[in-house]
Design an enzyme around this catalytic site. Structure first.
Site, short mmCIF file in Angstrom:
data_model
loop_
_atom_site.label_atom_id
_atom_site.label_comp_id
_atom_site.label_asym_id
_atom_site.label_seq_id
_atom_site.Cartn_x
_atom_site.Cartn_y
_atom_site.Cartn_z
N GLY A 20 0.77 -1.24 0.00
CA GLY A 20 0.00 0.00 0.00
C GLY A 20 0.79 1.28 0.00
O GLY A 20 0.20 2.36 0.00
N ASN A 91 -3.19 -6.51 -2.96
CA ASN A 91 -2.71 -5.67 -4.06
C ASN A 91 -1.26 -5.93 -4.44
O ASN A 91 -0.90 -5.85 -5.61
CB ASN A 91 -2.87 -4.20 -3.66
N TYR A 156 4.86 -13.97 -14.19
CA TYR A 156 3.87 -13.02 -13.67
C TYR A 156 2.50 -13.33 -14.26
O TYR A 156 1.50 -13.37 -13.54
CB TYR A 156 4.30 -11.61 -14.04
N THR A 158 1.38 -16.13 -15.43
CA THR A 158 0.88 -17.39 -14.86
C THR A 158 0.27 -17.16 -13.48
O THR A 158 -0.82 -17.65 -13.18
CB THR A 158 2.03 -18.40 -14.76
N ALA A 159 0.97 -16.40 -12.65
CA ALA A 159 0.47 -16.12 -11.30
C ALA A 159 -0.84 -15.34 -11.36
O ALA A 159 -1.79 -15.62 -10.60
CB ALA A 159 1.52 -15.35 -10.50
N LYS A 160 -0.92 -14.37 -12.26
CA LYS A 160 -2.12 -13.54 -12.34
C LYS A 160 -3.31 -14.31 -12.90
O LYS A 160 -4.47 -14.02 -12.56
CB LYS A 160 -1.84 -12.28 -13.15
#
Length: 250
Positions: A20, A91, A156, A158-160
């Site tokens: 954040g 996030n 990235y 793949t993770a998303k």
């Protein structure tokens, strides 16, 4: 000047945001603070975090989210200071570019440790808080990157993509506790980091905007407003969904 919605149901609600201190995460913290929520956030960027505290009055804890023990401890500290967490915003992420042939096992693990693993364990940790409250809302950050075949950041992407599977599984599993779980897929959000690393010139920003259906620069505020809606009681019958905010880029 355009006036945007304020959500009365968020006033006094305890919100926990990962990553954040800067970028979209900082805009999310600001948005919740404007709604009168009790906002806490974690990040490794200490100086930026302190500046945001001075601006918003939020609670900040220095935490590396890849340290799951430390992440759980931060969640416990927030509960002891502010009360049980009613909104979790997963996030934090890292979208470093990387070539397929250059990916090592160590890089794979490090990337998924940042972009996927903490989302599950943060959700697991706050479940009891939300059960205590009689419900809650979890917002997981995905990305449109995986939908187009992002061969310049395959781990990235793949993770998303996996975030959507996680969102649906948790949405089903947590539903009996009145805990909603949704995802957001941002497009090309032009944060300071994005400008520094990937869009260093106005021409490069204009090139992205030209590919969008809506010809405006996409900023973190736009994403934060969707987070507010999904966190509020206005969306109380929405769960297991993924919402794209990209100006029509894909």
């Amino acid at each position: 000047m355009t006036e945007f919605a304020n959500y009365p149901s968020l006033a006094g609600r305890v919100v926990f945001v990962t990553g954040g201190a800067s970028g979209i995460g900082a805009d999310v913290v600001r948005a919740f603070a404007r709604c009168g929520a009790k906002v806490a956030f974690v990040d490794i960027l200490e100086a930026e975090g302190r500046e945001l505290v001075a601006e918003t009055g939020a609670t900040f804890l220095v935490c590396d989210i890849t340290d799951i023990t430390g992440l759980r401890a931060a969640i416990d500290v927030v509960k002891s200071r502010l009360g049980p967490i009613g909104v979790l915003v997963n996030n934090a992420a890292n979208d470093d570019r990387h070539a397929i042939d250059d990916v090592t096992e160590e890089y794979w693990d490090r990337s998924t440790d940042i972009n996927l693993k903490p989302q599950f364990f943060a959700a697991q940790a706050v479940r009891s808080h939300m059960q205590e409250l009689g419900g809650g809302s979890i917002i997981n950050f995905s990305s449109i990157a995986w939908r187009g075949g992002a061969d310049n950041m395959p781990v990235y992407a793949t993770a998303k993509a996996a975030v959507l599977g996680l969102t649906r599984a948790l949405g089903r599993g947590f539903g009996k506790d009145n805990i909603r779980v949704n995802a957001i897929e941002p497009g090309a959000v032009i944060t300071e980091r994005q400008k520094r690393l990937w869009f260093p010139t106005q021409e490069s920003i204009d090139a992205v905007v030209s590919r969008q259906a809506l010809k405006h620069v996409l900023l973190g505020d736009e994403i934060a407003r969707m987070v507010l809606f999904l966190a509020s009681d206005d969306s109380r019958m929405i769960t297991k969904q993924s919402i794209t905010v990209d100006g029509g880029l894909r």
